[in-house]
Design a protein around this motif. Sequence first.
Motif, PDB file in Angstrom:
ATOM      1  N   ASN A  51     -11.255  -1.762  -8.733  1.00 38.71           N
ATOM      2  CA  ASN A  51      -9.861  -2.129  -7.862  1.00 38.71           C
ATOM      3  C   ASN A  51      -9.837  -1.275  -6.868  1.00 38.71           C
ATOM      4  O   ASN A  51      -9.238  -1.951  -5.850  1.00 38.71           O
ATOM      5  CB  ASN A  51      -8.751  -1.563  -8.982  1.00 38.71           C
ATOM      6  CG  ASN A  51      -8.404  -2.591 -10.188  1.00 38.71           C
ATOM      7  OD1 ASN A  51      -7.849  -3.919 -10.008  1.00 38.71           O
ATOM      8  ND2 ASN A  51      -8.612  -2.385 -11.356  1.00 38.71           N
TER       9      ASN A  51
ATOM     10  N   PHE B 255       0.778  -1.185   0.054  1.00 39.23           N
ATOM     11  CA  PHE B 255      -0.076  -0.058  -0.050  1.00 39.23           C
ATOM     12  C   PHE B 255       0.820   1.000  -0.181  1.00 39.23           C
ATOM     13  O   PHE B 255       0.338   2.407  -0.090  1.00 39.23           O
ATOM     14  CB  PHE B 255      -0.803   0.098   1.212  1.00 39.23           C
ATOM     15  CG  PHE B 255      -1.689  -1.170   1.270  1.00 39.23           C
ATOM     16  CD1 PHE B 255      -2.533  -1.664   0.255  1.00 39.23           C
ATOM     17  CD2 PHE B 255      -1.545  -2.169   2.506  1.00 39.23           C
ATOM     18  CE1 PHE B 255      -3.287  -2.861   0.440  1.00 39.23           C
ATOM     19  CE2 PHE B 255      -2.214  -2.936   2.534  1.00 39.23           C
ATOM     20  CZ  PHE B 255      -3.039  -3.544   1.602  1.00 39.23           C
TER      21      PHE B 255
ATOM     22  N   ILE C 141      -4.883   4.220  -6.565  1.00 43.25           N
ATOM     23  CA  ILE C 141      -4.669   3.097  -7.610  1.00 43.25           C
ATOM     24  C   ILE C 141      -4.328   3.633  -8.735  1.00 43.25           C
ATOM     25  O   ILE C 141      -3.477   3.035  -9.826  1.00 43.25           O
ATOM     26  CB  ILE C 141      -5.972   2.316  -7.617  1.00 43.25           C
ATOM     27  CG1 ILE C 141      -7.162   2.982  -8.061  1.00 43.25           C
ATOM     28  CG2 ILE C 141      -6.201   1.441  -6.256  1.00 43.25           C
ATOM     29  CD1 ILE C 141      -8.443   2.418  -8.407  1.00 43.25           C
TER      30      ILE C 141
ATOM     31  N   LEU D 226      -0.709  -8.956  -6.680  1.00 40.93           N
ATOM     32  CA  LEU D 226      -0.749  -7.397  -6.711  1.00 40.93           C
ATOM     33  C   LEU D 226      -0.535  -7.097  -8.130  1.00 40.93           C
ATOM     34  O   LEU D 226       0.133  -7.685  -9.098  1.00 40.93           O
ATOM     35  CB  LEU D 226       0.086  -6.526  -5.954  1.00 40.93           C
ATOM     36  CG  LEU D 226       0.129  -6.962  -4.511  1.00 40.93           C
ATOM     37  CD1 LEU D 226       1.360  -6.444  -3.711  1.00 40.93           C
ATOM     38  CD2 LEU D 226      -1.283  -6.373  -3.672  1.00 40.93           C
TER      39      LEU D 226
ATOM     40  N   LEU E 171      -8.960  -3.686  -3.511  1.00 40.90           N
ATOM     41  CA  LEU E 171      -7.903  -3.201  -2.977  1.00 40.90           C
ATOM     42  C   LEU E 171      -8.210  -2.799  -1.651  1.00 40.90           C
ATOM     43  O   LEU E 171      -7.561  -2.962  -0.585  1.00 40.90           O
ATOM     44  CB  LEU E 171      -7.087  -2.411  -3.673  1.00 40.90           C
ATOM     45  CG  LEU E 171      -5.570  -1.985  -3.283  1.00 40.90           C
ATOM     46  CD1 LEU E 171      -4.717  -3.455  -3.399  1.00 40.90           C
ATOM     47  CD2 LEU E 171      -4.689  -0.954  -3.932  1.00 40.90           C
TER      48      LEU E 171
ATOM     49  N   LEU F 116      -4.544   4.537  -0.957  1.00 37.99           N
ATOM     50  CA  LEU F 116      -4.287   3.621  -2.219  1.00 37.99           C
ATOM     51  C   LEU F 116      -4.052   4.252  -3.477  1.00 37.99           C
ATOM     52  O   LEU F 116      -2.956   3.528  -4.084  1.00 37.99           O
ATOM     53  CB  LEU F 116      -5.545   2.634  -2.123  1.00 37.99           C
ATOM     54  CG  LEU F 116      -5.841   1.947  -0.982  1.00 37.99           C
ATOM     55  CD1 LEU F 116      -7.195   1.015  -1.142  1.00 37.99           C
ATOM     56  CD2 LEU F 116      -4.798   0.714  -0.429  1.00 37.99           C
TER      57      LEU F 116
ATOM     58  N   TYR G 251      -3.478  -0.010 -10.478  1.00 38.83           N
ATOM     59  CA  TYR G 251      -3.039  -0.645  -9.531  1.00 38.83           C
ATOM     60  C   TYR G 251      -4.171  -1.466  -8.754  1.00 38.83           C
ATOM     61  O   TYR G 251      -5.405  -0.897  -8.703  1.00 38.83           O
ATOM     62  CB  TYR G 251      -2.153  -0.132  -8.345  1.00 38.83           C
ATOM     63  CG  TYR G 251      -1.454  -0.712  -7.467  1.00 38.83           C
ATOM     64  CD1 TYR G 251      -0.482  -1.978  -7.800  1.00 38.83           C
ATOM     65  CD2 TYR G 251      -1.762  -0.575  -6.003  1.00 38.83           C
ATOM     66  CE1 TYR G 251       0.095  -2.603  -6.796  1.00 38.83           C
ATOM     67  CE2 TYR G 251      -1.253  -1.348  -4.958  1.00 38.83           C
ATOM     68  CZ  TYR G 251      -0.302  -2.436  -5.350  1.00 38.83           C
ATOM     69  OH  TYR G 251       0.189  -3.068  -4.383  1.00 38.83           O
ATOM     70  N   GLY G 252      -4.064  -2.485  -8.209  1.00 41.45           N
ATOM     71  CA  GLY G 252      -4.966  -3.232  -7.445  1.00 41.45           C
ATOM     72  C   GLY G 252      -4.718  -4.827  -7.020  1.00 41.45           C
ATOM     73  O   GLY G 252      -3.548  -4.991  -6.766  1.00 41.45           O
ATOM     74  N   VAL G 253      -5.659  -5.564  -7.160  1.00 37.23           N
ATOM     75  CA  VAL G 253      -5.105  -6.984  -7.045  1.00 37.23           C
ATOM     76  C   VAL G 253      -5.871  -7.875  -8.219  1.00 37.23           C
ATOM     77  O   VAL G 253      -7.222  -7.293  -8.505  1.00 37.23           O
ATOM     78  CB  VAL G 253      -5.737  -7.765  -5.580  1.00 37.23           C
ATOM     79  CG1 VAL G 253      -4.930  -7.033  -4.618  1.00 37.23           C
ATOM     80  CG2 VAL G 253      -7.410  -7.473  -5.465  1.00 37.23           C
TER      81      VAL G 253
END
Length: 408
Positions: free
Chosen positions: A249, A20, A288, A387, A253, A286, A394-396
């Motif tokens: 996301n 993070f 993202i 990840l 996340l 976060l 970004y995120g998972v």
Amino acid sequence: MNTEVPVPHGLPTERDNGPFNPHSLTARLREARPLSRMVFPDGHEGWMVTGHEVTRQLLADPRFSSRMDLDILHMPIELPGQGEMTEPIPQQPGMFVRMDPPDHTRLRGMLTGVFTVKRMRLLEEHIIQLVERQLDELARLTPPVDLVREFTLPVPSLAICELLGVPYEDRDDFQSKTSRSMDLKLPMEERLAVAMESAEYMSGLVRRKRTEPGDDLLSDLARRDDVSDEELVGIGQLLLGAGHETTANMLALGTFALLRHPEQLADLRANPELMQGAVEELMRFLSIADIGVRYATEDLELAGETIAKGSSVGVSLLAANHDPAKFDNPDTLDIRRNARGHVAFGHGIHQCLGQQLARVEMRAGFEGLLRRFPSLALAIPAEDVKLRTDMQIYGVHELPVTWDEVAR
């Protein structure tokens, strides 16, 4: 006070300081010199912004452009097959995020009334019902399940499909295309080919909206005679992609972050009135959509530095949102923090158009998920969660979760 630091060669996309937090390189740059020189991966000698105040100054300054047809926007991260860019990229009609006024103003102005706070409040009850239906579907499954596939991606996809008038049964196709277009591992030629496929899909949809308009945003635009079919295709692509990818996301996340901070999760469960502030803090924490880039349209001064015309300037919104000069203990998730002033949605004329819709979806999504699944937990070790360091957002990639209790 600015100090001399070694000039870095590009930014890494991997996270070396936890899932993070900003990479240690951007954190060091921000501490030493929030506007720093950088050699971009393609050899361009430009700049990198990591400080909160400088980020806001740059994004609000009309002397910095995001157009790709007049000059070259060099990327501060490594891309497969990336060589030295020598030519601008032609402008795509309707993609107003890559335009300056007056073109940007004309196209964005057609949409601003749709995404106002007032309109989104009217839509909120419908979004809550949509979330509850998806939670009912989730509750029927036997855990463990992938929360991304079963909840965080369907919710914003359903919402943006209804708003735009895109058939939800087409979701697998357009979600796949959006994901591939943001995959940093793919060669640029392949990503451009995917963008062409997306344009072909949207072109067919626009033709139908022109001849058989319905009760949706694309139909409303199709009734106008001051927007071309090509512009409608670009607008549709932009809203459809941004409308589901970013919020999906953030929900995924954000859930991962709350599960990794059980004291924060417990506080939020016990005090649901904190949800609005918690969403703002999660967006700050976060960030993202991290990396942006602009170029200088003239020789100028910014934060005491002289930036030459044509220089690309990278921006890390994550580093800016973790700037201790703006937020106390910025690397700590604190749902009771006043996160006002974060730049997770950007700043200036290109600040995210759909931010109010995203806020409504996140409030409804987090509130419903935590209420209906009081024992929600990760189904795999946190270290094994994949990840999205290889993606533009970004995120998972997946979030396997489990539970042993479902509430109404």
